[in-house]
Design a protein around this motif. Structure first.
Motif, PDB file in Angstrom:
ATOM      1  N   ASP A  40      29.307  18.397  23.567  1.00  0.00           N
ATOM      2  CA  ASP A  40      30.661  17.909  23.829  1.00  0.00           C
ATOM      3  C   ASP A  40      30.949  17.864  25.328  1.00  0.00           C
ATOM      4  OD1 ASP A  40      33.022  16.879  22.860  1.00  0.00           O
ATOM      5  OD2 ASP A  40      33.995  18.840  22.707  1.00  0.00           O
ATOM      6  N   GLN A  41      30.462  18.852  26.069  1.00  0.00           N
ATOM      7  CA  GLN A  41      30.648  18.866  27.523  1.00  0.00           C
ATOM      8  C   GLN A  41      29.925  17.687  28.171  1.00  0.00           C
ATOM      9  OE1 GLN A  41      31.611  21.274  30.124  1.00  0.00           O
ATOM     10  NE2 GLN A  41      32.842  22.523  28.753  1.00  0.00           N
ATOM     11  N   SER A  46      31.000  12.948  31.087  1.00  0.00           N
ATOM     12  CA  SER A  46      30.569  11.630  31.573  1.00  0.00           C
ATOM     13  C   SER A  46      31.678  10.594  31.515  1.00  0.00           C
ATOM     14  CB  SER A  46      29.366  11.143  30.767  1.00  0.00           C
ATOM     15  OG  SER A  46      29.734  10.929  29.429  1.00  0.00           O
ATOM     16  N   SER A  47      32.637  10.723  30.609  1.00  0.00           N
ATOM     17  CA  SER A  47      33.685   9.700  30.535  1.00  0.00           C
ATOM     18  C   SER A  47      34.952  10.052  31.313  1.00  0.00           C
ATOM     19  CB  SER A  47      33.991   9.339  29.088  1.00  0.00           C
ATOM     20  OG  SER A  47      34.160  10.473  28.302  1.00  0.00           O
ATOM     21  N   PRO A  48      35.715  11.127  31.009  1.00  0.00           N
ATOM     22  CA  PRO A  48      36.928  11.363  31.797  1.00  0.00           C
ATOM     23  C   PRO A  48      36.689  12.101  33.112  1.00  0.00           C
ATOM     24  CG  PRO A  48      36.979  12.736  29.850  1.00  0.00           C
ATOM     25  CD  PRO A  48      35.713  11.955  29.817  1.00  0.00           C
ATOM     26  N   GLY A  49      35.523  12.690  33.293  1.00  0.00           N
ATOM     27  CA  GLY A  49      35.226  13.345  34.552  1.00  0.00           C
ATOM     28  C   GLY A  49      35.606  14.815  34.575  1.00  0.00           C
ATOM     29  N   ALA A  50      36.061  15.253  35.757  1.00  0.00           N
ATOM     30  CA  ALA A  50      36.308  16.681  35.966  1.00  0.00           C
ATOM     31  C   ALA A  50      37.448  17.209  35.105  1.00  0.00           C
ATOM     32  CB  ALA A  50      36.605  16.946  37.436  1.00  0.00           C
ATOM     33  N   SER A  51      38.466  16.402  34.854  1.00  0.00           N
ATOM     34  CA  SER A  51      39.586  16.900  34.050  1.00  0.00           C
ATOM     35  C   SER A  51      39.160  17.171  32.613  1.00  0.00           C
ATOM     36  CB  SER A  51      40.748  15.906  34.077  1.00  0.00           C
ATOM     37  OG  SER A  51      40.358  14.672  33.505  1.00  0.00           O
ATOM     38  N   GLY A  52      38.284  16.337  32.061  1.00  0.00           N
ATOM     39  CA  GLY A  52      37.789  16.565  30.705  1.00  0.00           C
ATOM     40  C   GLY A  52      36.921  17.800  30.623  1.00  0.00           C
TER      41      GLY A  52
END
Length: 83
Positions: A40-41, A46-52
């Motif tokens: 999941d990480q 890879s998609s939302p970046g650091a906030s995800g």
């Protein structure tokens, strides 16, 4: 209501048998949960970046805590009350 399963009284059982009875199902469950979190990480990072990734880092310990409380309630309350 009897289901045909062998009943074990925790007060009469050996500590090693009780520990194995609780640990053996918990180990694969924790491994699956950890692998799920790692995958999941990877996808979240890879998609939302650091906030995800930050959101996953905050919520994963909370999910583990809730699972531990659930397992404690499911196994210890019936054992303590004799259900």
């Amino acid at each position: 209501m009897k289901t045909g399963a062998k009943e074990i009284n925790p007060a009469d059982a050996e500590i090693s048998a009780l520990t194995a009875g609780f640990a053996l199902p918990a180990i694969p469950a924790n491994i699956v949960s950890s692998v799920y979190s790692i995958v999941d990480q990877v996808f979240t990072g890879s998609s939302p970046g650091a906030s995800g990734t930050g959101a996953m880092g905050v919520t994963f310990p909370l999910i583990l805590f809730m699972a531990a409380v659930y397992i404690m309630c499911v196994y210890s309350i019936p054992a303590a009350t004799g259900l």
